[in-house]
Enzyme design. Structure first.
Site, PDB file in Angstrom:
ATOM      1  N   GLU A   1     -29.033  18.870 -23.429  1.00 49.40           N
ATOM      2  CA  GLU A   1     -30.552  18.193 -23.854  1.00 49.40           C
ATOM      3  C   GLU A   1     -30.471  17.802 -25.184  1.00 49.40           C
ATOM      4  O   GLU A   1     -31.073  16.729 -25.755  1.00 49.40           O
ATOM      5  CB  GLU A   1     -31.393  19.271 -23.473  1.00 49.40           C
ATOM      6  CG  GLU A   1     -31.655  19.367 -21.770  1.00 49.40           C
ATOM      7  CD  GLU A   1     -32.608  20.370 -21.626  1.00 49.40           C
ATOM      8  OE1 GLU A   1     -33.514  19.941 -20.651  1.00 49.40           O
ATOM      9  OE2 GLU A   1     -32.614  21.535 -21.981  1.00 49.40           O
TER      10      GLU A   1
ATOM     11  N   GLU B   1     -28.707  24.595 -13.757  1.00 44.12           N
ATOM     12  CA  GLU B   1     -29.985  24.934 -13.708  1.00 44.12           C
ATOM     13  C   GLU B   1     -30.108  25.412 -12.148  1.00 44.12           C
ATOM     14  O   GLU B   1     -30.801  26.391 -11.762  1.00 44.12           O
ATOM     15  CB  GLU B   1     -31.105  24.046 -14.014  1.00 44.12           C
ATOM     16  CG  GLU B   1     -31.065  24.176 -15.643  1.00 44.12           C
ATOM     17  CD  GLU B   1     -30.057  23.218 -16.431  1.00 44.12           C
ATOM     18  OE1 GLU B   1     -29.951  23.229 -17.543  1.00 44.12           O
ATOM     19  OE2 GLU B   1     -29.336  22.591 -15.684  1.00 44.12           O
TER      20      GLU B   1
ATOM     21  N   ARG C   1     -28.634  28.400 -11.022  1.00 41.43           N
ATOM     22  CA  ARG C   1     -29.552  29.689 -11.791  1.00 41.43           C
ATOM     23  C   ARG C   1     -30.677  29.770 -11.318  1.00 41.43           C
ATOM     24  O   ARG C   1     -31.685  30.780 -11.774  1.00 41.43           O
ATOM     25  CB  ARG C   1     -29.519  29.592 -13.421  1.00 41.43           C
ATOM     26  CG  ARG C   1     -28.117  29.211 -13.855  1.00 41.43           C
ATOM     27  CD  ARG C   1     -27.016  30.381 -14.087  1.00 41.43           C
ATOM     28  NE  ARG C   1     -25.914  29.966 -14.647  1.00 41.43           N
ATOM     29  CZ  ARG C   1     -24.865  29.622 -14.029  1.00 41.43           C
ATOM     30  NH1 ARG C   1     -24.846  29.594 -12.654  1.00 41.43           N
ATOM     31  NH2 ARG C   1     -23.711  29.378 -14.743  1.00 41.43           N
TER      32      ARG C   1
END
Length: 269
Positions: free
Chosen positions: A113, A133, A136
């Site tokens: 990012e 992500e 997770r």
């Protein structure tokens, strides 16, 4: 010697600001204090430099968020952190000067990012990208759903988040995460070389390029063309344009030359 602020180093070299992520023992994982320090460094760079380079100390650009910090965060606090990260990375993407990211090793999650908020990305051959992500149980929070998706496309980003697979440097190059690939350990030198060239540009042209093109992309066809005309007229009226055009017409400017034979390996064009 560079100055440090919460694992973020800062050094000014002539007209170029060098901003380093310096938490190598944690693979440069980003906590909120580091994001805030990055914002302070970006603000300072725009006050005293013409171009900034973001790089990493150690073998990895950044392995993402420091997840231990977020384990017990409530939704409101997490949203506040995310919005603060948005504001900080907007300082890079929508600021006064161009930012170049020099990447190596893991460029994952929040690291990607940050890289996506830069205007040019250079990675060495060790660079790899991932958005884990989904594995997770979380979602991107530092602007990736906008910036990364616009670079690689929603379908590619969706697949990266669902599967958590990594992309090599060459795969990242093919989907616009990199504009240049260098041999191992040479990304920072290449980024500084590019920064020196960009620093010679008109500051007004640089500003128009980094702030105008993204907005033209998001505008309607006719609005984009009108905005282009406004920027063309504004830059042409500036003193740098007059000097640059006169230098070209008087044959004092450097002429563009064909790319070298192996340029396809190292640059997008």
């Amino acid at each position: 010697m560079p100055k440090h602020d919460n694992h973020i180093s800062y050094e000014l070299s002539n007209d170029i600001a060098l901003i380093g992520i310096d938490r190598a023992a944690k693979r440069n994982a980003m906590n909120q204090a580091m994001f805030e320090a990055l914002g302070r460094a970006a603000t300072r760079a725009q006050e005293e430099a013409r171009v900034a380079v973001i790089f990493s100390h150690g073998d990895n650009f950044s392995a993402g968020l420091d997840l231990a910090e977020h384990l017990d965060r409530d939704p409101v606090s997490s949203m506040h952190d995310s919005r603060a990260q948005h504001a900080i990375l907007n300082l890079l993407e929508q600021g006064r000067i161009p930012f170049i990211a020099a990447l190596q090793g893991a460029t994952i999650g929040a690291g990607l990012e940050i890289a996506a908020s830069a205007h040019v990305r250079v990675g060495d051959e060790t660079t790899y990208f991932a958005l884990p992500e989904g594995k997770r149980g979380i979602f991107v929070g530092g602007g990736g759903s906008v910036r990364v998706a616009r670079l690689v496309g929603v379908a590619r980003m969706m697949e990266m988040m669902l599967t958590a697979r990594t992309l090599t440097a060459s795969e990242g190059f093919s989907c616009n995460l990199l504009q240049f690939i260098t041999p191992r350990g040479e990304a920072l030198a290449k980024a500084i070389e590019l920064a020196r060239g960009i620093a010679k540009n008109s500051a007004l042209s640089n500003y128009a390029i980094i702030n105008g093109l993204p907005r033209i992309r998001d505008a309607s066809h006719d609005d984009g063309l009108f905005f282009e005309s406004v920027l063309a007229a504004l830059t042409l009226a500036g003193p740098d344009a007059k000097a640059g055009l006169r230098e070209f017409l008087e044959k004092r400017a450097d002429r563009l030359k064909p790319a070298v034979a192996d340029a396809a390996k190292t640059s997008a064009g």
